[in-house]
Scaffold this motif. Sequence first.
Motif, PDB file in Angstrom:
ATOM      1  N   ARG A  68       3.398  -6.042   3.435  1.00 50.91           N
ATOM      2  CA  ARG A  68       2.390  -5.524   4.201  1.00 50.91           C
ATOM      3  C   ARG A  68       2.395  -5.015   5.696  1.00 50.91           C
ATOM      4  N   ASP A  69       2.913  -6.025   6.516  1.00 52.95           N
ATOM      5  CA  ASP A  69       3.095  -5.850   7.854  1.00 52.95           C
ATOM      6  C   ASP A  69       4.005  -4.469   8.241  1.00 52.95           C
ATOM      7  N   GLU A  70       5.120  -4.713   7.465  1.00 50.96           N
ATOM      8  CA  GLU A  70       6.070  -3.467   7.798  1.00 50.96           C
ATOM      9  C   GLU A  70       5.722  -2.106   7.179  1.00 50.96           C
ATOM     10  N   ILE A  71       4.959  -2.270   6.069  1.00 48.50           N
ATOM     11  CA  ILE A  71       4.444  -0.896   5.733  1.00 48.50           C
ATOM     12  C   ILE A  71       3.444  -0.272   6.698  1.00 48.50           C
ATOM     13  N   GLU A 130      -7.600  -4.828  -5.099  1.00 55.12           N
ATOM     14  CA  GLU A 130      -6.561  -4.235  -5.024  1.00 55.12           C
ATOM     15  C   GLU A 130      -6.247  -2.790  -4.567  1.00 55.12           C
ATOM     16  N   LEU A 131      -7.244  -2.267  -4.380  1.00 60.40           N
ATOM     17  CA  LEU A 131      -7.394  -0.897  -3.532  1.00 60.40           C
ATOM     18  C   LEU A 131      -6.289  -0.999  -2.667  1.00 60.40           C
ATOM     19  N   PHE A 132      -6.512  -2.104  -1.691  1.00 57.90           N
ATOM     20  CA  PHE A 132      -5.478  -2.240  -0.618  1.00 57.90           C
ATOM     21  C   PHE A 132      -4.191  -2.348  -1.164  1.00 57.90           C
ATOM     22  N   LEU A 189      -1.138   0.391   0.072  1.00 58.14           N
ATOM     23  CA  LEU A 189       0.145   0.008   0.601  1.00 58.14           C
ATOM     24  C   LEU A 189       1.492   0.283  -0.192  1.00 58.14           C
ATOM     25  N   ARG A 190       1.094   0.379  -1.577  1.00 53.60           N
ATOM     26  CA  ARG A 190       2.288   1.078  -2.642  1.00 53.60           C
ATOM     27  C   ARG A 190       2.438   2.721  -2.187  1.00 53.60           C
ATOM     28  N   ARG A 248     -11.381  -8.348   8.911  1.00 54.27           N
ATOM     29  CA  ARG A 248     -10.923  -8.462   7.400  1.00 54.27           C
ATOM     30  C   ARG A 248     -10.951  -7.028   6.869  1.00 54.27           C
ATOM     31  N   VAL A 249      -9.994  -6.172   7.597  1.00 52.83           N
ATOM     32  CA  VAL A 249      -9.765  -4.817   7.218  1.00 52.83           C
ATOM     33  C   VAL A 249      -8.436  -4.393   6.685  1.00 52.83           C
ATOM     34  N   ASP A 250      -8.105  -3.195   6.452  1.00 52.04           N
ATOM     35  CA  ASP A 250      -6.784  -2.701   6.113  1.00 52.04           C
ATOM     36  C   ASP A 250      -5.822  -2.460   7.046  1.00 52.04           C
TER      37      ASP A 250
END
Lengths: 102, 463
Positions: free
Chosen positions: B13-16, B182-184, B188-189, B299-301
């Motif tokens: 997550r963090d790197e993406i 899982e939208l998040f 990310l994908r 609590r966001v993306d």
Amino acid sequence: MTVAGGTRVAVRQRLLEPHERAASLPADTAALPYEALVRGILIEPAEVGAQATIRTAAGRVLMGQLEDVEPADTHSFGRPPPALVAVDEAISEVLRRFREQP
Amino acid sequence: MASNSYAAVMARRDEILERSLGIDYTGLERDGGRFDHEALMATAGLELDGIRQVQRDSGVGQTPLVELHNVTELMRREAGHGKGARILVKDEAANPSGSFKDRRASLSAHHASRAGYAGMIAATSGNYGAAVASQAAHYGLRAIVIQEAFDSCGRGQPEILEKGRKCETLGAEVIQTTVGPELFYLLLRVLEETGYFNASLYTPFSIRGIETLGAEIAEDTRALCGRDPDVVLATHAGGGMVTGTARGLRAVGAEHTRMVGVSVDLTGLHMASDRAFNRKSFTTGHSGFSIPFTSWPDRVDVPRNAARPLRYLDRFVLVTQGEVFFATELLARAEGLERGPAGNTSLAAAIPLAAELDRDQVLVISETECTGAGKAPTPQLAFAAEMGVEVRNGAREENRPGEVISIPLSLRELGITPVDLDRLRSSYLKKAMAAPGAEAPEAQAFVAEDLGFGVEDLAALSA
């Protein structure tokens, strides 16, 4: 049914099986797979229900189960429910009186 | 090839996010759970005049401020002697894709283009998708919009389907998913796969793009009414419109304008439930987002939410789904403006709130939104009825989210349900105090600022 390449279609991708999903989902959602539908142009002929490859509007090439051929947008303005008709009648009546006695 | 399992993608997550945003969030973190909010806002790289210029170049903003003469007069007939403020609305439907969301997408697209990204991506079922698609088209970028769209029976809310259609018409790829957070994960994908810019709703680009709305509201109101707006109502979900509009008002000196957030009351509906998904008639601007996001904005993306609603909110109220449908019909018939309905959330609250104010005061509603097939009240209510929701006429108290939509028959039946801001502040404070070093004076000062009051008030709140 074989669908010709170049046809606009929708494919379904199964992204996560129920056991692969996020933790702490409500029970109804947790029992279901996580899926996505994407529309695009079919690259090669494919059977409805079989795996197919599409090119999306963003230019991505992706594979999924061929679900819909020439998918339509069928949402509409629909049939006004009686409760909404009653609101419109009530507002129109108020406005009629308002315009008669400004 | 890296694994695309849920856990593996979330671990990246963090790197993406860093690659897709180009913002060094880590560098903005401070001890005690703080971060430098103004430094984050400055990463947008433009101040108000520059933002106006970018938006003017892409046809965004400069929308008309319309006085609702007939609604005001109808409201005054029910208000007490000498009561009933003038009601005006910023007709944001006049933006290129039909909502204020163009302001949020504009700086992202401008930045993505200059930074050399090939495209941009947003995960949204709202009007923001069309805004991203529209601005991407303007800058020659590719666009992907990911929508939570269908329940497990393949049924989609007509409003969401219309937004998907619009995105495709504007040239975007639309990925429509089943229900789930899982939208998040999917976002990310796709960000990782494409290398596109992450046009999140919660970046400084998105929030600062709204500052022009607040500035225009102040300037237009001064020109039309000869005074600053006394109250501005903003539909409230993730805190963006409240934050951006309030900052814009302040930037042009409207220091005394009170900011009121308004949400549709969907209390009791679980936002991640497959069954509940199609039993709500509003996809955003509702309490299912606004209450949790106000009490914990991050609590966001993205690592830190640029929208901090408690800093800017003077008051927070809820209205019912039925009242918003009534307000939508009233706006169409009394003023000749067919808009919304979701964008009319604030209008529903404006009528009872204006009745509390004096006649010489001015209340401004910050937006309208476009309507259309799927979005209008008729298809939404017809769909609700199909899903087993009872649609009837009645009092606001009879609304039961997911079960009953009760539409009032007269303007005097409109009301508001106040949300206790101190309760939300207490909830925020409890979480903030759990951070290591949260007792330090600098950390306390940050928390107080983030809650919109002084350090001395923290003690009273914790008591």
